[in-house]
Design an enzyme around this catalytic site. Structure first.
Site, PDB file in Angstrom:
ATOM      1  N   ARG A 108       0.838  -1.208   0.000  1.00 42.61           N
ATOM      2  CA  ARG A 108       0.000   0.000   0.000  1.00 42.61           C
ATOM      3  C   ARG A 108       0.868   1.251   0.000  1.00 42.61           C
ATOM      4  NH1 ARG A 108      -4.497   0.241   4.488  1.00 42.61           N
ATOM      5  NH2 ARG A 108      -2.712   0.774   5.806  1.00 42.61           N
ATOM      6  N   LYS A 132      -2.631   6.640   1.396  1.00 42.91           N
ATOM      7  CA  LYS A 132      -2.481   7.000   2.808  1.00 42.91           C
ATOM      8  C   LYS A 132      -1.558   8.210   2.916  1.00 42.91           C
ATOM      9  CE  LYS A 132      -2.358   4.507   7.186  1.00 42.91           C
ATOM     10  NZ  LYS A 132      -3.558   5.115   7.735  1.00 42.91           N
ATOM     11  N   GLU A 151     -16.128   6.195   4.886  1.00 49.22           N
ATOM     12  CA  GLU A 151     -15.142   5.903   5.934  1.00 49.22           C
ATOM     13  C   GLU A 151     -15.702   6.244   7.310  1.00 49.22           C
ATOM     14  OE1 GLU A 151     -11.901   4.867   5.816  1.00 49.22           O
ATOM     15  OE2 GLU A 151     -11.025   5.523   3.924  1.00 49.22           O
TER      16      GLU A 151
END
Ligand code: PLP
Ligand code: COI
Length: 341
Positions: A81, A184, A220
């Site tokens: 990721r 992220k 989220e």
């Protein structure tokens, strides 16, 4: 163990540990990387990370088993990721092997701070990749700094396995439809500070964000993904290009299907169809599984299972996931990586 901390009540706070890993990418290559005592970063005032947000981070944990050994949960997924995030921001990716080696070194060097088995505590690792160097135009850095530091943590949301309430937010988005929501990057979190502050001031644990294009679907839960359980034995979690692909969420999708025979679904979660969920929760590395008691949306307050008790399916998933992470239950192939001490 020589270190004595209040292991049962750690909360989620920064703590400076003795050693962290640091490595530099310069002249087209990564250096070896090393453990250092200095917790301050020394970087150029014009570093693109500081001005244009060219930075990315990860979060993963080290777990103490009943036997006293220490293990990581799916660190290869965090490495991948971080590489995808790096690609999105035109940063230099950190190779998987280097990433995992850095995590292992930091855990080993600070092993006394991995909380004892049975306390619920874990060692939280924070890998950070930033663009540095003398650049002032809006363009990618040519030099990068990769660091991994760690701290012992307990619950992220203060309830732990006790449900808490969340606020569905119509006025703010954390990410744009084709922006960086799936990466992220710090900018997403900067955008969440104000709505998060307002939600907490109103007594909620955090904000539930809706899809930024239509504001009709759940995306989220603060710094975690959403899941809901239906009476039809389904485990449903939102699908969207602007949510962070949670490693915990994908692990739960797998466990729901392969260990509990549930129907595991990534699909739309319309905010006007919450009645179909008998239970709901937030999941993530920091959040683990945090049951959602109720959600406020405008004047409407919707309770899923209970405002005070965790639902049975959520509890079952929690026990399976944490059982695997702490080494009490058999892990699917490749999920557990031991740290040699
Ligand atoms: N969503 C956001 C915005 C997060 O910050 C996190 C934390 O990493 C998650 C979801 C959960 O992801 P993971 O399970 O990989 O920790
Ligand atoms: C994590 O769960 O690792 C996160 O990154 C959440 C966090 C921003 C505290």
């Amino acid at each position: 163990m020589t270190v004595q901390l209040d292991w049962e009540n750690l909360g989620f706070e920064y703590r400076k540990l003795p050693l962290r890993y640091i490595s530099y990418f310069k002249d087209g290559k990564w250096d070896e990387g090393t453990l250092v005592e200095d917790a301050q970063l020394h970087i150029s005032e014009s570093s693109p990370a500081l001005h244009y947000g060219q930075q990315a981070f990860e979060g993963l944990k080290a777990y103490r088993t009943k036997e006293g050994s220490i293990q990581l949960f799916r660190p290869d997924e965090n490495a991948k990721r971080l590489q995808r995030t790096a690609d999105r921001l035109l940063m230099e990716p950190v190779p998987t092997e280097k990433f995992i080696d850095a995590c292992k070194q930091v855990v080993k060097a600070n092993a006394d701070f991995v909380p004892p088995y049975g306390t619920g505590g874990t060692l939280y690792l924070r890998p950070l990749l930033i663009g540095v160097g003398d650049i002032i135009g809006v363009k990618p850095a040519e030099e990068y700094l990769f660091t991994v530091f760690a701290m012992p943590v307990g619950n992220y949301f203060k309830g732990g396995l006790a449900p808490t309430n969340f606020l569905i937010q119509d006025d703010y988005d954390r990410a744009a439809p084709n922006g960086t929501g799936a990466a992220k990057v710090g900018g997403n979190y900067a955008a969440s500070l104000l709505p998060g502050k307002k939600a907490k001031a109103a007594g909620f644990s955090d904000v539930i964000y809706l899809d930024p294009a239509t504001h009709t679907k759940i995306e989220e839960v603060g710094s975690a993904n959403f899941f809901g359980i239906t009476a039809e034995n389904e485990f449903i979690t939102p699908i969207s290009p602007s949510i962070l692909p949670s490693i915990t969420k994908y692990s739960l999708l797998y466990l729901a299907e392969h260990r509990f025979g549930m129907k595991a679904i990534e699909g739309d979660v319309f905010v006007d169809e919450l009645d179909k969920f008998t239970e709901a929760g937030a999941c993530g590395t920091a959040a683990v599984i945090s049951p959602i008691g109720g959600v406020q949306h405008g004047d409407d307050f919707h309770v899923f299972y209970s405002e005070t008790e965790v639902g049975p399916v959520t509890k079952k998933l929690y026990d399976e996931l944490t059982g695997i992470q702490f080494g009490d239950k058999e892990a699917p192939e490749g999920w557990i990586v031991p740290v040699d001490l």
